[in-house]
Structures are given as structure tokens and as C-alpha cells.
Write a protein that holds these residues in place. Structure first.
Motif, mmCIF file in Angstrom:
data_model
loop_
_atom_site.group_PDB
_atom_site.id
_atom_site.type_symbol
_atom_site.label_atom_id
_atom_site.label_comp_id
_atom_site.label_asym_id
_atom_site.label_seq_id
_atom_site.Cartn_x
_atom_site.Cartn_y
_atom_site.Cartn_z
ATOM 1 N N LEU A 258 26.207 30.809 42.289
ATOM 2 C CA LEU A 258 25.397 30.714 43.507
ATOM 3 C C LEU A 258 26.277 30.508 44.729
ATOM 4 O O LEU A 258 26.119 31.198 45.741
ATOM 5 N N ASP A 259 27.208 29.574 44.653
ATOM 6 C CA ASP A 259 28.106 29.317 45.784
ATOM 7 C C ASP A 259 28.888 30.574 46.142
ATOM 8 O O ASP A 259 29.080 30.885 47.326
ATOM 9 N N SER A 260 29.328 31.313 45.112
ATOM 10 C CA SER A 260 30.079 32.539 45.347
ATOM 11 C C SER A 260 29.225 33.596 46.031
ATOM 12 O O SER A 260 29.686 34.287 46.947
ATOM 13 N N GLY B 217 32.213 29.206 50.469
ATOM 14 C CA GLY B 217 33.011 28.213 49.770
ATOM 15 C C GLY B 217 32.144 27.312 48.918
ATOM 16 O O GLY B 217 30.943 27.545 48.734
ATOM 17 N N GLU B 218 32.746 26.249 48.410
ATOM 18 C CA GLU B 218 32.002 25.333 47.554
ATOM 19 C C GLU B 218 30.977 24.554 48.372
ATOM 20 O O GLU B 218 31.259 24.100 49.481
ATOM 21 N N ILE B 219 29.791 24.419 47.814
ATOM 22 C CA ILE B 219 28.690 23.735 48.495
ATOM 23 C C ILE B 219 28.339 22.463 47.729
ATOM 24 O O ILE B 219 28.220 22.480 46.507
ATOM 25 N N ASP C 202 13.485 24.287 49.643
ATOM 26 C CA ASP C 202 13.712 24.457 48.208
ATOM 27 C C ASP C 202 15.050 23.875 47.777
ATOM 28 O O ASP C 202 15.182 23.362 46.665
ATOM 29 N N ALA C 203 16.045 23.948 48.642
ATOM 30 C CA ALA C 203 17.350 23.335 48.362
ATOM 31 C C ALA C 203 18.047 23.054 49.683
ATOM 32 O O ALA C 203 17.865 23.778 50.664
ATOM 33 N N ILE C 204 18.848 22.004 49.684
ATOM 34 C CA ILE C 204 19.644 21.633 50.853
ATOM 35 C C ILE C 204 21.061 21.348 50.381
ATOM 36 O O ILE C 204 21.272 20.634 49.400
ATOM 37 N N GLY C 205 22.024 21.924 51.085
ATOM 38 C CA GLY C 205 23.425 21.695 50.745
ATOM 39 C C GLY C 205 24.288 21.649 51.992
ATOM 40 O O GLY C 205 23.828 21.954 53.097
ATOM 41 N N VAL C 206 25.540 21.277 51.806
ATOM 42 C CA VAL C 206 26.497 21.204 52.913
ATOM 43 C C VAL C 206 27.833 21.759 52.418
ATOM 44 O O VAL C 206 28.287 21.414 51.321
ATOM 45 N N GLY D 114 31.130 21.283 56.798
ATOM 46 C CA GLY D 114 30.002 20.602 57.400
ATOM 47 C C GLY D 114 28.828 21.485 57.768
ATOM 48 O O GLY D 114 27.866 21.016 58.395
ATOM 49 N N THR D 115 28.865 22.756 57.372
ATOM 50 C CA THR D 115 27.747 23.648 57.648
ATOM 51 C C THR D 115 26.555 23.275 56.771
ATOM 52 O O THR D 115 26.690 23.107 55.561
#
Length: 218
Positions: free
Chosen positions: A30-32, A37-39, A83-87, A91-92
Motif C-alpha cells: 500500500l505504501d509503495s 515513502g513509508e507511512i 477510512d484511514a489516516i496516516g502521516v 509530516g504529510t
């Protein structure tokens, strides 16, 4: 996704996304696919019973991510449970909408009484964001429009934000939608009701078959 109950899902986009966030190999894919980059994913986490957040609640728990410039009182009138939250590492903020079949994109209705001050304010925000008074943003694609309101106002407040639409293909648990069907629907949708040009750089659309053991996603 329409099921907002916090629990392990048993079918559809809710299940697919829970697997993506909580399975290390699927998370890596998913990150790819997102390509930033890595989330670090904050939701939906198995350790939190797969809780999904309204952003105002998430912001209260993570003030380090948000500036004081966000007008939460105004923004929170437009209800949006993500549905999902990441950073990302830089810091994006990543806000996700996940869909497993095309009809999930269609949602009408503002959760406010017609012609009330709240209703009119929501309509004004949506039309200002989408660049016109096309009623489709209220009558058919309301959820899409309100997500773009969040995206627009967060970036305007100085919080770099990316809205990611994940279209799950070949979901074996509910409605099996092919990539070709997704492409046809989205092409027609975006042709007739385009995303505002200024928001395109902050929007990503990805396709993911979480059931493909060979990981032939593109």
C-alpha cells in the motif's frame, strides 16, 4: 465505506483496508502504491479495535500534526469519518477513502435540515471548493465533495495533506469489481464532474488487489 462501526470487518472495502494497514506485507505494498515513502498509519489499527476517526477528534489527540490555523468549528460542520489516516516521514497528512465497488462512490445527502443555516453553509463551502454550483456534488457525489473541502482547507491552513482514493479490485468477499470497470466509471465521472485543477496535485487514485498473492498491482 458505509459501515462505520469500529470492529473487525468481514467483507468489502472495510475489510480490505484493515488488512492493508495491519498486515506488514500488505502495508508495504500500500505504501509503495501511494508512492510517498513509508507511512505511519494511525487508523484503522487492530490495537484500537479498528477505530475510524472524524478528523477533529483525531486532531485533538495529535496536536503535533496540526497547526492552529485550521478553522475546526467551520470545517467540522461537514461530517467526514475517514477510512484511514496516516502521516509520512516528512509530516504529510494522508487521508484515505476506500471503495470496493463503483456504487460506493455515490452518496447523496447533507446531514442537516434543508435551508437551515448549517445546510446553506455546507452547500456554500462545497460549491466554493468544487468551483461551481453543479448540484451533483450535493445530490450524487456529496461524500466526494466534502472530502475535497477538507483537503482544500487543510492545505490552505498550511498542513500538507494528500487525499488518497483506494479502489480495491477483484474483492472476493463482496462485490467483485474489475479494474476495467473502475476505469470506465472513473473516466466518465471525472470527465463530467472534474476535480478542481488546484486540488489534483494533492489527490491520488490507486488500485489494489489485496487478494492477489503475486502482488501484480499497478
Amino acid at each position: 465505506m458505509s459501515n462505520t462501526k469500529d470492529e473487525f470487518a468481514w467483507h468489502g472495502s472495510k475489510l480490505c483496508l484493515q488488512l492493508c494497514v495491519n498486515n506488514s506485507r500488505k502495508k508495504e505494498i500500500l505504501d509503495s502504491l501511494i508512492g510517498l515513502g513509508e507511512i505511519k498509519w494511525y487508523s484503522p489499527l487492530a490495537t484500537e479495535n479498528f477505530k475510524e476517526y472524524h478528523l477533529v477528534d483525531f486532531a485533538q489527540n495529535h496536536p503535533e500534526i496540526f497547526s492552529s490555523n485550521v478553522n475546526w468549528q467551520r470545517l467540522s460542520k461537514i461530517k467526514a469519518q475517514w477510512d484511514a489516516i496516516g502521516v509520512t516521514d516528512d509530516g504529510t497528512l494522508i487521508l484515505v477513502e476506500a471503495k470496493a465497488h463503483v456504487k460506493e462512490l455515490e452518496s447523496a445527502g447533507i446531514n442537516a435540515k434543508n435551508e437551515s443555516s448549517t445546510y446553506n453553509e455546507i452547500v456554500d463551502q462545497i460549491y466554493a471548493t468544487m468551483g461551481g454550483d453543479d448540484p451533483v456534488w450535493i445530490e450524487k457525489y456529496y461524500q466526494t465533495a466534502n472530502r475535497y473541502v477538507y483537503l482544500d482547507q487543510l492545505n490552505a491552513a498550511g498542513i500538507k495533506t494528500i487525499l488518497v482514493y483506494i479502489y480495491f479490485v477483484n474483492d472476493i468477499t463482496y462485490k467483485n469489481e474489475s479494474k476495467e470497470t473502475w476505469d470506465s466509471y472513473l473516466t466518465e465521472m471525472h470527465k463530467n464532474h472534474p476535480t478542481p485543477k488546484r486540488l489534483e496535485p494533492f489527490t491520488k487514485h490507486i488500485f489494489y488487489d489485496v487478494w492477489d498473492e503475486k502482488n501484480n498491482n499497478n
